[in-house]
Design a protein around this motif. Structure first.
Motif, PDB file in Angstrom:
ATOM      1  N   HIS A  43      26.539  31.264   5.582  1.00 45.36           N
ATOM      2  CA  HIS A  43      25.608  30.785   6.609  1.00 45.36           C
ATOM      3  C   HIS A  43      24.419  31.742   6.739  1.00 45.36           C
ATOM      4  O   HIS A  43      23.273  31.307   6.918  1.00 45.36           O
ATOM      5  CB  HIS A  43      26.329  30.649   7.956  1.00 45.36           C
ATOM      6  CG  HIS A  43      27.260  29.479   8.022  1.00 45.36           C
ATOM      7  ND1 HIS A  43      26.917  28.219   7.598  1.00 45.36           N
ATOM      8  CD2 HIS A  43      28.547  29.386   8.478  1.00 45.36           C
ATOM      9  CE1 HIS A  43      27.921  27.394   7.786  1.00 45.36           C
ATOM     10  NE2 HIS A  43      28.930  28.072   8.311  1.00 45.36           N
ATOM     11  N   GLN A  44      24.677  33.034   6.681  1.00 44.97           N
ATOM     12  CA  GLN A  44      23.597  34.018   6.771  1.00 44.97           C
ATOM     13  C   GLN A  44      22.668  33.905   5.565  1.00 44.97           C
ATOM     14  O   GLN A  44      21.446  34.004   5.708  1.00 44.97           O
ATOM     15  CB  GLN A  44      24.184  35.428   6.881  1.00 44.97           C
ATOM     16  CG  GLN A  44      24.881  35.695   8.202  1.00 44.97           C
ATOM     17  CD  GLN A  44      25.612  37.026   8.226  1.00 44.97           C
ATOM     18  OE1 GLN A  44      26.010  37.556   7.184  1.00 44.97           O
ATOM     19  NE2 GLN A  44      25.819  37.567   9.409  1.00 44.97           N
ATOM     20  N   ARG A  45      23.248  33.722   4.388  1.00 43.75           N
ATOM     21  CA  ARG A  45      22.428  33.559   3.183  1.00 43.75           C
ATOM     22  C   ARG A  45      21.554  32.314   3.285  1.00 43.75           C
ATOM     23  O   ARG A  45      20.367  32.336   2.930  1.00 43.75           O
ATOM     24  CB  ARG A  45      23.336  33.459   1.951  1.00 43.75           C
ATOM     25  CG  ARG A  45      22.573  33.410   0.625  1.00 43.75           C
ATOM     26  CD  ARG A  45      23.438  32.850  -0.485  1.00 43.75           C
ATOM     27  NE  ARG A  45      23.823  31.479  -0.229  1.00 43.75           N
ATOM     28  CZ  ARG A  45      23.031  30.437  -0.458  1.00 43.75           C
ATOM     29  NH1 ARG A  45      21.798  30.608  -0.917  1.00 43.75           N
ATOM     30  NH2 ARG A  45      23.443  29.214  -0.194  1.00 43.75           N
ATOM     31  N   HIS A  46      22.127  31.228   3.780  1.00 47.19           N
ATOM     32  CA  HIS A  46      21.388  29.979   3.916  1.00 47.19           C
ATOM     33  C   HIS A  46      20.241  30.133   4.923  1.00 47.19           C
ATOM     34  O   HIS A  46      19.121  29.669   4.680  1.00 47.19           O
ATOM     35  CB  HIS A  46      22.338  28.874   4.360  1.00 47.19           C
ATOM     36  CG  HIS A  46      21.686  27.534   4.506  1.00 47.19           C
ATOM     37  ND1 HIS A  46      21.037  26.895   3.468  1.00 47.19           N
ATOM     38  CD2 HIS A  46      21.559  26.711   5.584  1.00 47.19           C
ATOM     39  CE1 HIS A  46      20.558  25.742   3.895  1.00 47.19           C
ATOM     40  NE2 HIS A  46      20.857  25.605   5.170  1.00 47.19           N
ATOM     41  N   ALA A  47      20.504  30.789   6.046  1.00 53.08           N
ATOM     42  CA  ALA A  47      19.462  31.002   7.050  1.00 53.08           C
ATOM     43  C   ALA A  47      18.328  31.852   6.498  1.00 53.08           C
ATOM     44  O   ALA A  47      17.147  31.571   6.742  1.00 53.08           O
ATOM     45  CB  ALA A  47      20.057  31.667   8.295  1.00 53.08           C
ATOM     46  N   ALA A  48      18.673  32.887   5.724  1.00 55.50           N
ATOM     47  CA  ALA A  48      17.646  33.745   5.144  1.00 55.50           C
ATOM     48  C   ALA A  48      16.805  32.975   4.132  1.00 55.50           C
ATOM     49  O   ALA A  48      15.578  33.153   4.058  1.00 55.50           O
ATOM     50  CB  ALA A  48      18.286  34.965   4.485  1.00 55.50           C
ATOM     51  N   ARG A  49      17.434  32.109   3.347  1.00 55.81           N
ATOM     52  CA  ARG A  49      16.692  31.309   2.363  1.00 55.81           C
ATOM     53  C   ARG A  49      15.750  30.332   3.050  1.00 55.81           C
ATOM     54  O   ARG A  49      14.597  30.153   2.626  1.00 55.81           O
ATOM     55  CB  ARG A  49      17.690  30.555   1.481  1.00 55.81           C
ATOM     56  CG  ARG A  49      17.041  29.645   0.426  1.00 55.81           C
ATOM     57  CD  ARG A  49      16.155  30.417  -0.508  1.00 55.81           C
ATOM     58  NE  ARG A  49      15.633  29.567  -1.567  1.00 55.81           N
ATOM     59  CZ  ARG A  49      14.499  29.796  -2.193  1.00 55.81           C
ATOM     60  NH1 ARG A  49      13.752  30.849  -1.875  1.00 55.81           N
ATOM     61  NH2 ARG A  49      14.078  28.989  -3.155  1.00 55.81           N
ATOM     62  N   LEU A  50      16.206  29.692   4.126  1.00 53.21           N
ATOM     63  CA  LEU A  50      15.336  28.789   4.869  1.00 53.21           C
ATOM     64  C   LEU A  50      14.153  29.542   5.476  1.00 53.21           C
ATOM     65  O   LEU A  50      13.028  29.028   5.526  1.00 53.21           O
ATOM     66  CB  LEU A  50      16.127  28.077   5.971  1.00 53.21           C
ATOM     67  CG  LEU A  50      17.144  27.035   5.510  1.00 53.21           C
ATOM     68  CD1 LEU A  50      17.900  26.476   6.705  1.00 53.21           C
ATOM     69  CD2 LEU A  50      16.466  25.922   4.720  1.00 53.21           C
ATOM     70  N   ALA A  51      14.394  30.763   5.933  1.00 53.86           N
ATOM     71  CA  ALA A  51      13.304  31.570   6.491  1.00 53.86           C
ATOM     72  C   ALA A  51      12.282  31.896   5.412  1.00 53.86           C
ATOM     73  O   ALA A  51      11.068  31.882   5.655  1.00 53.86           O
ATOM     74  CB  ALA A  51      13.861  32.855   7.101  1.00 53.86           C
ATOM     75  N   ASP A  52      12.751  32.189   4.199  1.00 53.94           N
ATOM     76  CA  ASP A  52      11.842  32.439   3.077  1.00 53.94           C
ATOM     77  C   ASP A  52      10.983  31.210   2.791  1.00 53.94           C
ATOM     78  O   ASP A  52       9.770  31.309   2.583  1.00 53.94           O
ATOM     79  CB  ASP A  52      12.626  32.806   1.818  1.00 53.94           C
ATOM     80  CG  ASP A  52      13.142  34.233   1.847  1.00 53.94           C
ATOM     81  OD1 ASP A  52      12.578  35.048   2.596  1.00 53.94           O
ATOM     82  OD2 ASP A  52      14.107  34.526   1.115  1.00 53.94           O
ATOM     83  N   LEU A  53      11.619  30.042   2.779  1.00 58.01           N
ATOM     84  CA  LEU A  53      10.895  28.809   2.471  1.00 58.01           C
ATOM     85  C   LEU A  53       9.908  28.449   3.567  1.00 58.01           C
ATOM     86  O   LEU A  53       8.848  27.875   3.295  1.00 58.01           O
ATOM     87  CB  LEU A  53      11.888  27.666   2.252  1.00 58.01           C
ATOM     88  CG  LEU A  53      12.775  27.803   1.010  1.00 58.01           C
ATOM     89  CD1 LEU A  53      13.764  26.648   0.936  1.00 58.01           C
ATOM     90  CD2 LEU A  53      11.938  27.867  -0.251  1.00 58.01           C
ATOM     91  N   ARG A  54      10.231  28.781   4.815  1.00 53.57           N
ATOM     92  CA  ARG A  54       9.314  28.485   5.909  1.00 53.57           C
ATOM     93  C   ARG A  54       8.003  29.260   5.748  1.00 53.57           C
ATOM     94  O   ARG A  54       6.937  28.779   6.131  1.00 53.57           O
ATOM     95  CB  ARG A  54       9.970  28.811   7.256  1.00 53.57           C
ATOM     96  CG  ARG A  54       9.106  28.390   8.428  1.00 53.57           C
ATOM     97  CD  ARG A  54       9.916  28.130   9.679  1.00 53.57           C
ATOM     98  NE  ARG A  54      10.486  29.327  10.242  1.00 53.57           N
ATOM     99  CZ  ARG A  54      11.128  29.351  11.413  1.00 53.57           C
ATOM    100  NH1 ARG A  54      11.283  28.226  12.095  1.00 53.57           N
ATOM    101  NH2 ARG A  54      11.628  30.465  11.883  1.00 53.57           N
TER     102      ARG A  54
END
Length: 205
Positions: A43-54
Motif C-alpha cells: 500500500h505504501q509503494r502504491h501511494a508513493a507511485r501515485l504521488a509520483d504520477l500526480r
C-alpha cells in the motif's frame, strides 16, 4: 517545501487521489503479522507511485505524440519508469528551473543492444523540435547515456546509445556549450577511462 512533500500535496488538473497512509514506525511494523506487513508495504509503494504520477499528470498528454513516434520506430516505453526527474533544469540562460519528465525506452536483454529502439525517444524528440540541453555520457560505450531535452517550459529526460551522442555532435545538436559530461567537452581523458582501467586490472589478475 521539499520535493518529496510536494509529491503528496500538489494537485494536478487531472486529479489523482493519493490514499492517506497511517504512520507506522519500524518497531510497530515488526510486531504485525507477516501478511499485514507485506500488505502495508505494498500500500505504501502504491501511494508513493501515485504521488509520483500526480507530479507529472498534467505534462503527459503533451508527450503522447512523442510516445507514438518512438513506438512506431520500434521502442517499447518503460512505463514503470515514467515519473518526475529529481534534477531540475533552467529554462533559457536565466529562466526558472523545471523538473523533467522521465521517458525512456525499456532496457531488456532482448532489445537494449538495438540502437534503433534505444534511440527512438531521442530521435522523436529531436524531430519534434526539442533541443538537447544536458548530456551525461560518462560511462562505458555499451551503457545508455542520459539526455535532457527541452521545448519551451517543458523538459524530458531520456536515454540513448553512445553513437547517438557522437552523431548529434557531428550534426551540431550537442556542442561544447551543452551542459553535462560528453565527448564534445574535450577534457583530454576518455570518458570511459574508469571502466577501461577496471577491465585492464581484471585481465591482469
Amino acid at each position: 517545501m521539499s520535493l518529496n512533500a510536494r509529491r503528496f500535496t500538489d494537485k494536478p488538473a487531472q486529479r489523482i487521489e493519493v490514499p492517506k497512509m497511517s504512520k507506522v514506525t519500524r518497531e510497530e511494523a515488526a510486531r504485525l503479522p507477516l501478511l499485514d506487513r507485506v500488505l502495508l508495504q505494498e500500500h505504501q509503494r502504491h501511494a508513493a507511485r501515485l504521488a509520483d504520477l500526480r507530479c507529472v499528470a498534467d505534462k503527459l498528454s503533451a508527450l503522447d505524440a512523442i510516445v507514438r513516434a518512438a513506438q512506431a520506430d520500434g521502442a517499447y516505453i518503460d512505463i514503470a519508469d515514467v515519473r518526475q526527474s529529481y534534477m531540475s533544469h533552467r529554462v533559457g540562460g536565466h529562466g526558472r528551473r523545471v523538473n523533467a519528465v522521465v521517458l525512456r525506452p525499456a532496457d531488456t536483454l532482448s532489445c537494449w543492444r538495438e540502437p534503433k529502439t534505444q534511440n527512438a525517444v531521442a530521435n522523436a524528440l529531436l524531430a519534434a523540435g526539442w533541443r538537447v540541453v544536458n548530456v551525461e555520457a560518462a560511462r562505458s560505450d555499451i551503457s545508455r547515456d542520459v539526455l535532457i531535452f527541452m521545448h519551451g517550459m517543458r523538459a524530458v529526460e531520456t536515454t540513448c546509445m553512445r553513437q547517438w551522442i557522437i552523431d548529434a555532435i557531428e550534426a551540431g545538436h550537442i556542442t561544447a556549450a551543452t551542459e553535462g559530461r560528453h565527448p564534445a567537452t574535450d577534457t583530454g581523458t576518455p570518458l570511459n577511462a574508469g571502466s577501461a582501467a577496471a577491465e585492464h586490472a581484471a585481465r591482469e589478475l
